[in-house]
Design an enzyme around this catalytic site. Sequence first.
Site, PDB file in Angstrom:
ATOM      1  N   VAL A 292       0.841  -1.211   0.000  1.00  0.00           N
ATOM      2  CA  VAL A 292       0.000   0.000   0.000  1.00  0.00           C
ATOM      3  C   VAL A 292       0.867   1.250   0.000  1.00  0.00           C
ATOM      4  O   VAL A 292       0.566   2.252  -0.650  1.00  0.00           O
ATOM      5  CB  VAL A 292      -0.959  -0.018   1.199  1.00  0.00           C
ATOM      6  CG1 VAL A 292      -1.708   1.311   1.302  1.00  0.00           C
ATOM      7  CG2 VAL A 292      -1.943  -1.161   1.079  1.00  0.00           C
ATOM      8  N   ILE A 295       2.920   1.404  -3.581  1.00  0.00           N
ATOM      9  CA  ILE A 295       2.099   1.679  -4.765  1.00  0.00           C
ATOM     10  C   ILE A 295       1.472   3.057  -4.615  1.00  0.00           C
ATOM     11  O   ILE A 295       0.785   3.326  -3.629  1.00  0.00           O
ATOM     12  CB  ILE A 295       0.997   0.622  -4.917  1.00  0.00           C
ATOM     13  CG1 ILE A 295       1.620  -0.761  -5.117  1.00  0.00           C
ATOM     14  CG2 ILE A 295       0.093   0.952  -6.090  1.00  0.00           C
ATOM     15  CD1 ILE A 295       0.628  -1.889  -4.996  1.00  0.00           C
ATOM     16  N   ASP A 339      -4.465  20.730 -42.363  1.00  0.00           N
ATOM     17  CA  ASP A 339      -5.201  20.991 -43.585  1.00  0.00           C
ATOM     18  C   ASP A 339      -5.167  22.495 -43.853  1.00  0.00           C
ATOM     19  O   ASP A 339      -5.082  23.296 -42.918  1.00  0.00           O
ATOM     20  CB  ASP A 339      -6.644  20.512 -43.413  1.00  0.00           C
ATOM     21  CG  ASP A 339      -7.485  20.708 -44.661  1.00  0.00           C
ATOM     22  OD1 ASP A 339      -6.963  20.442 -45.754  1.00  0.00           O
ATOM     23  OD2 ASP A 339      -8.646  21.125 -44.535  1.00  0.00           O
ATOM     24  N   ASP A 647      -9.786  14.014 -44.309  1.00  0.00           N
ATOM     25  CA  ASP A 647      -8.808  14.120 -43.226  1.00  0.00           C
ATOM     26  C   ASP A 647      -8.978  13.022 -42.171  1.00  0.00           C
ATOM     27  O   ASP A 647      -8.086  12.803 -41.355  1.00  0.00           O
ATOM     28  CB  ASP A 647      -8.945  15.478 -42.517  1.00  0.00           C
ATOM     29  CG  ASP A 647      -8.661  16.647 -43.436  1.00  0.00           C
ATOM     30  OD1 ASP A 647      -7.748  16.524 -44.258  1.00  0.00           O
ATOM     31  OD2 ASP A 647      -9.347  17.667 -43.324  1.00  0.00           O
ATOM     32  N   ASP A 743      -1.990  13.993   0.683  1.00  0.00           N
ATOM     33  CA  ASP A 743      -1.234  14.192  -0.558  1.00  0.00           C
ATOM     34  C   ASP A 743      -2.076  14.717  -1.718  1.00  0.00           C
ATOM     35  O   ASP A 743      -1.573  15.451  -2.571  1.00  0.00           O
ATOM     36  CB  ASP A 743      -0.566  12.883  -0.980  1.00  0.00           C
ATOM     37  CG  ASP A 743       0.657  12.573  -0.129  1.00  0.00           C
ATOM     38  OD1 ASP A 743       0.972  13.395   0.746  1.00  0.00           O
ATOM     39  OD2 ASP A 743       1.275  11.514  -0.336  1.00  0.00           O
TER      40      ASP A 743
END
Length: 918
Positions: A292, A295, A339, A647, A743
Amino acid sequence: MTQDAVATPGQVANPVAVPADEVARGLGVDPAQGLSAAEAASRLASHGPNQLAAAKKEPGWKAFLRQYQDFMQLILLGAAVVNQVVVQEVATTVLLAGLTVFNAVIGLRQEAKAEESVQALAQMMKTIARVRRGGQAVEIDAGELVPGDVVLVEAGNLVPADGRVILAATLEIEEAALTGESLPVGKSVDPVPGDDVPLGDRTCMAYMNTSVTRGRGELIVTSTGMGTEIGHIADMLANTETSKTPLQRQLDSLSKIIASIAGVALVLVVLLGRAQGLDFDTLFITGVALAVAAIPTGLPAVVTALLSMGTREIANRGAIVKRLPAVETLGSTSAICSDKTGTLTLNKMTARELVIPGQNRYTVTGEGYSTVGELKHVGGQRIDLDPYLLPMVLCADAVLDGEALIGDPTEGALIVLGAKGGLNITETRAALPRVAEVPFDSDYKFMATFHEMTADDGRPVVRCYVKGAPDVLIARATTFRHPDGSLIRITEENRHLALEANDAIANAGERVMVVAQRDFEPGVVRAGGDLLPLVQELTLLAMVGIVDPPRPEAKAAIAECRTAGIRVRMITGDHATTAGAIATELGIEGRAITGTQFAAMSDEQLRTEIDDIGVVARVAPEDKVRLVRILKEKGNIVAMTGDGVNDAPALKSADIGVAMGITGTEVSKQAAVMILTDDNFATIVGAVAYGRTLYDNLLKYLRFQMSTLVAYIAIFIGAGILGIASGAPLNPFQILWLNMVVDIPLAIALGFDQPARGLMSRQPRPVSAPVLSRNNWIRLCVQGAVMTVGALIAYQIGDGAIGDIDGDAVLASTMLLTTLSVFHLAAALLSRDQRNTIFDRDAVPGLAQLRRYGIAVLAIIAVTGIDFLAEIMGTTWLTFNQWCICIGIALSIVVVEELIKVFVRRADPDPESEAVPA
């Protein structure tokens, strides 16, 4: 329908090369009568409706599962499953699995919002077709058309299906959406021989979704639905693969690095634990906590949130993003294949210059069909321009409705020129009505109208005004008109004046139109008579240079792209000379080549010469896809912009396809991942700048996240080596609180930080560049080491191993969590700028960011100060002295980083020398 199609009942193998009556016989229809209602119904049942196959809607369950293609999502899900199977802690399992669902829902919600915005752009009106059935002209839904139907079209109509022209009365059709050709194409009933005639040269055919600009005509439907040319391109589109974006590829790589580091750390922790005699259950709980911690559980959520908010910001700037990662892809773009018609140019023919051969030259200002503009000339050469402007207004059928044009674009340029010269179009036409006319025909390349007027000497005349191609009218002219009204005979000595004026305009990439006149005595001209022989012995008046002008903002946008290291190329169906002239005016570098030359080059030759090519003209859809592929093989991140059906395949195969929301066809919008709602090329530059800012801010977050992950892993390994808390100094809930509650506000503050200085002066980052460089990793490891040592010292102080605090495991864990949380806060502020000091006034975040940092501070306090949170998290109340110890230890990272920045500034005194962010 493609020319090599095989004939089946209700079709003709090659309608381009055979006479119209043979096409009618092959399709079993009498053009004078059309199909019967019964036969039309039978063919509709056989061939199906005249509609393009709708793209299959992705099922909701499949879209949800697609969110789990993210590597981080899979790791989190795996951790939840293993935790439930081995430890059977339901709360932790639900929390881990819930995080994956949370990430998936965020992604699905934003994609749904983007798709709703795209649907709002779609044209909901049905197309009505006028057909002849049972000898009567009737209006039907275009979806009910079948092969063999006789369709009647006139100026302003949309061609409802592919068909063979069987009647053309000055019929002209604009095919820009299909071929890229900006000028309307004159149509005729004559077959075009050949087995592989280019689409733009099939003058006896009309194609679905093109528009009639002049005249009227009749056509026999040869193909409907997916059998049309648009259907052919739509089929190509369905078979074009979509590749991952740079951000997806780099985050995948980073996720694998993190998983590898976590795996090695987990093995070390297990080995250390077994060496200390710990049982397997204890080691597994430690392993789950480490997983935990190692990761980055918040990474998918934060990245998705940043990109989601980015899509809303870009939408406010005039673009809709259909897929979240496409937001940052623009920021890494190194090549734009654009284009020309309608994207770099206005798609509005405009007169640029007026030349009176041998006399005066006027520069015309203003763009498009606005009558605001002037005719500027050299001082001392002012003359009455009415005699030269009258034929432009009178010898034309086009009508202005404000700044909207009804009719032929070239005529629009001429009548606008007349208005800029002071003529009132409506009142001039009312005062000098036509008494007869010679309609335009591609065989003789001019149009003539006749008006009752008064000559310069006061006598009544019928004046013929003519406009047409320069070679034709110069050959039919015998005199020039002098500005004083006198006529100068054209001789071999002065004919060059007209020829040189024509060449000068043409060489500038402008289309040349010539106006002329001839006076007749009243009674000579009879309406309905054969007037064509009268259009000779003309007096040449003036020549006009006409061009589809660049968008005013496009030149500045391209210049900004050049500064940012982004190469812009023009890809168009227009002629090479015209395209080259527009490219030069826009500042697009490189030579112009034709589609034929491009197709003849081998891949190896293209890779060698592509850097010298700036324009590819008269290009086929397959060539556009090939160009994108070659550029991607050379390491470019390729953006393709466009609005036409032709296109679409390249839009899908590019790293990011950008379609036009106003003029773009539905096929191109479906193929693109971003749609410009204002059709403005300059919006792309704004999106690039925002994409770069977003990526730069994402790097700030990743630097912050990786330094904390290094600290997490090192803390667990250090705790295992030192025998602290059985190798698990933090429990999973404390880690998730720190990762998700503390965080994420810090991550959002970093993600929406103000743009770094000189961001658009940097070169695009290389495709192969890692998301974090080796130097970054070294620096992050130093930060992680500082956090690790500081956190473990805080734990030892709280546990009473260091100092005189009478502590326990709960207080120790709380002090470690608090110290690490403050470390995270400091690391977030430090990651904003890896070069300049944090004590600079410019380093102070904006007010919105300060609020987010404040939320993180409140979360750090709450987890120890609120009883029910402390009970859940396994924390306790801290005294003032304990808070001071935690904060003091955490500030050590500021001292270390400021010392590193001193050495960085000394090693590289010039901040602009860092071209590419690490």
